[in-house]
Write a protein that holds these residues in place. Sequence first.
Motif, short mmCIF file in Angstrom:
data_model
loop_
_atom_site.label_atom_id
_atom_site.label_comp_id
_atom_site.label_asym_id
_atom_site.label_seq_id
_atom_site.Cartn_x
_atom_site.Cartn_y
_atom_site.Cartn_z
N LEU A 247 0.97 -1.20 -0.14
CA LEU A 247 0.01 -0.05 0.08
C LEU A 247 0.85 1.04 0.17
CD1 LEU A 247 -2.87 -0.89 2.47
CD2 LEU A 247 -3.09 -0.77 -0.07
N GLU A 248 2.07 1.17 0.73
CA GLU A 248 2.91 2.44 0.73
C GLU A 248 3.54 2.54 -0.42
OE1 GLU A 248 6.83 3.84 3.57
OE2 GLU A 248 5.68 1.94 3.88
N ASP A 249 4.14 1.47 -0.92
CA ASP A 249 4.69 1.63 -2.41
C ASP A 249 3.96 1.95 -3.68
OD1 ASP A 249 7.10 0.93 -0.77
OD2 ASP A 249 7.32 -1.23 -1.92
N THR A 250 2.84 1.70 -3.59
CA THR A 250 1.89 2.05 -4.72
C THR A 250 1.37 3.39 -4.46
OG1 THR A 250 0.12 1.04 -3.52
CG2 THR A 250 1.13 -0.46 -5.24
N GLY A 251 1.73 3.91 -3.41
CA GLY A 251 1.39 5.59 -3.40
C GLY A 251 -0.14 5.81 -2.77
N VAL A 252 -0.80 4.51 -2.48
CA VAL A 252 -2.00 4.69 -1.92
C VAL A 252 -2.28 5.56 -0.66
CG1 VAL A 252 -4.12 3.45 -0.63
CG2 VAL A 252 -2.89 2.46 -2.93
N LEU A 253 -1.33 5.04 0.28
CA LEU A 253 -1.48 5.98 1.59
C LEU A 253 -0.93 7.36 1.54
CD1 LEU A 253 -0.11 3.00 4.03
CD2 LEU A 253 -2.34 3.78 3.52
N GLU A 254 0.18 7.45 0.70
CA GLU A 254 0.66 8.89 0.72
C GLU A 254 -0.75 9.70 -0.10
OE1 GLU A 254 4.66 9.43 -0.72
OE2 GLU A 254 5.51 8.91 1.24
N PHE A 255 -1.10 9.16 -1.14
CA PHE A 255 -2.00 9.92 -1.65
C PHE A 255 -3.19 10.38 -0.90
CE2 PHE A 255 -6.24 9.76 -4.23
CZ PHE A 255 -6.05 10.75 -5.13
N MET A 256 -3.63 9.30 0.07
CA MET A 256 -4.67 9.70 0.96
C MET A 256 -4.48 10.60 1.99
SD MET A 256 -6.11 5.83 1.81
CE MET A 256 -6.92 6.52 3.30
N ILE A 257 -3.12 10.69 2.48
CA ILE A 257 -2.65 11.61 3.42
C ILE A 257 -2.54 13.18 2.75
CG2 ILE A 257 -0.58 12.11 4.86
CD1 ILE A 257 -0.19 9.11 5.01
N SER A 258 -2.05 13.03 1.52
CA SER A 258 -1.76 14.44 0.92
C SER A 258 -3.15 15.08 0.87
CB SER A 258 -1.08 14.27 -0.49
OG SER A 258 -1.97 13.50 -1.33
N LYS A 259 -4.26 14.13 0.27
CA LYS A 259 -5.76 14.86 0.11
C LYS A 259 -6.17 15.38 1.58
CE LYS A 259 -6.30 14.14 -4.25
NZ LYS A 259 -6.30 15.27 -5.13
N LEU A 260 -5.80 14.49 2.49
CA LEU A 260 -6.33 14.92 4.02
C LEU A 260 -5.53 16.12 4.62
CD1 LEU A 260 -7.53 14.25 6.65
CD2 LEU A 260 -5.62 12.94 7.32
N VAL A 261 -4.42 16.28 4.14
CA VAL A 261 -3.72 17.52 4.76
C VAL A 261 -4.11 18.78 4.19
CG1 VAL A 261 -1.28 18.62 5.05
CG2 VAL A 261 -1.94 16.17 5.67
N ARG A 262 -4.50 18.46 2.82
CA ARG A 262 -4.78 19.84 1.97
C ARG A 262 -6.17 20.27 2.51
NH1 ARG A 262 -4.27 18.48 -4.23
NH2 ARG A 262 -2.35 17.96 -3.45
N VAL A 263 -7.14 19.28 2.52
CA VAL A 263 -8.37 19.40 2.92
C VAL A 263 -8.44 20.38 4.39
CG1 VAL A 263 -10.71 18.86 3.48
CG2 VAL A 263 -9.52 17.91 1.50
N ALA A 264 -7.67 19.84 5.38
CA ALA A 264 -7.89 20.14 6.78
C ALA A 264 -6.74 21.05 7.07
CB ALA A 264 -7.77 19.18 7.56
#
Length: 605
Positions: free
Chosen positions: A87-104
């Motif tokens: 999940l980490e290597d495919t960028g799934v988690l970082e994609f989620m985290i980047s969206k979260l940080v941008r929104v909040a």
Amino acid sequence: MKCSCSGTMTFFGINPTVFMEITIVLSLLLLAIILFATEKFSVDIVTLVMLIVLVITNIITPAEAYAGFSSDFIVILASVFVLGAALEDTGVLEFMISKLVRVASKSTNLLLGLVMIVAGAISGFMNNTTVTAMFVTPLVGVSRKAKLSSSKLLMPLAYASILGGTCTLIGTSTNVAVSGYLDKTGIEPIGLFEVTPIGLIIFAVGMVYMMTIGKNLLPKHSEQHALVEEYNIQKYLTEIVITPASPLVGHNVFTSTLANAPFRTLNLIRGKTNFLPDYHTVFQENDILLVEGSLEDLIRIKESKGIEIMADVMAEKDLETKDIRLAELLVTVKSNIIGRTVREIDFMRRYGFAILAISRHGETLRSKINEVELRMGDLLLVQSSADRLSNLRTSQNLTILDEFQPILFKKQKGLITICCFLLAILLGSLEVVPLSVSFLGAAVISVITKCITTERAYQIIDWRLLILIGGMTAFGTAMENSGAASFLATGIVNLLENWGTIGILAGFVLLTVFLTQPMSNAAAALVIVPVAIKTALALHVDPRSFAIAIMLGASVSLITPFEPACILVYGPGKYKFSDFLKVGSGLTLILIALILGLVPFFWPF
């Protein structure tokens, strides 16, 4: 010592042979606690030595010593490591985290709440240390950009990751280890979502506490201090001029006599060019070196022929130019530089940067940096070119704190990994196939579909943790075989019997919390569970209730920053030891009371 009626010598009413075995087992336990706490030796080596001693003394058989390593639950844990890395290597988690940080990012409270919810949810299915590590860089980056205090975010992040692991069987290695031990002793193992109701309550209470009381107890640090000022290194920097008559002219910077001086060369100014010297750079006339060292060493070198000291104190602007900059690097969880000294790693040759200072647990290390042995969570203040720092974004060893750029989101492979993970959970929880088979199958598919490489899969598995769990499971068998578990259970019952069953259970939970300070959570739980099971049987209550309470107690010990997830945020959050003591003590006591109240409700005695 006393004599029995039959004339056989006994110790405290125990047969001498049994007494000797109990003494050996408890002595090994005490020695292990000391060695785990001092970190003189790796935990896996300590565990294996313990097993060897137990086999040699015939307290356990070789089959019993190795039984823990062949457990289904070891396979589950290893598979979860692989799936999490995919999940980490495919960028799934970082994609989620980047969206979260941008929104909040515009609201501290919103950001704090969403970070804790998302981190806790992910930690229900992944290692909490890994989850914490993935959030640290984006949170520090957004804090500095928005002029927020990262100290208000990072400790709650670590706590949310830890508490989120209590919500499922695979959320933490402690749950997996205790369930495996129960299965080995003939007691029904813990289901995948059996602890979810109480885990969600524990997580919710922890979140409310950190959003209210905890938030007010957390320190507030400015993110606007210059790095040189923050690390307090100004008085250690100065400029040295290589005069035309200097014997150093024509000599290599890193092999010259100056290189053997008790200070370090940082960057070199030649004419109007300011650059980092490498292993091919030679001194020229009128070169100016920016060096770091103690005032005593600089005064001593001032008398050398062909050298002039230009200034006693430099500012941060002297360390940064258009092409050279300062940065903070975090030593990551799976870094292969942990345990090696700065000199052994040779950062200038390997990465192209110089280390100015190291921050560890709130203490800044500036002298004899080359001899410092690096640890997980260390913060390195480095000076390097922008290009070299940019190359570090793909490094598994170091993370740049000041900015966050998520890796490329591999959508197709990411979806495959998510589907594999969800399918493993579904098939395992419905008992269509054994849990170990479902997760192993998902991990194998993620490798076959190249969501993660085979080499990365083997590398990401925490073999030390698996050895620790397998070894401590065998140690639990030794406590039973030797009679140590019964001996301690009898003593605890006699000591706390006036407090009733809940009082005895509270004693076990508090002891577990205490042992998690020098030991890992899983190891502490595996030490206490055999004794707790014997005690529960003596009290004629369900041993699963005691085991689950101890398992949960091991995961709510938040008093000190010794938990790996807390170590990771210690430096970036600029915390002190007292901050964890102040914030975590109250929360730990609340959660212990919650466990003691809810476990008998969900798992009646």
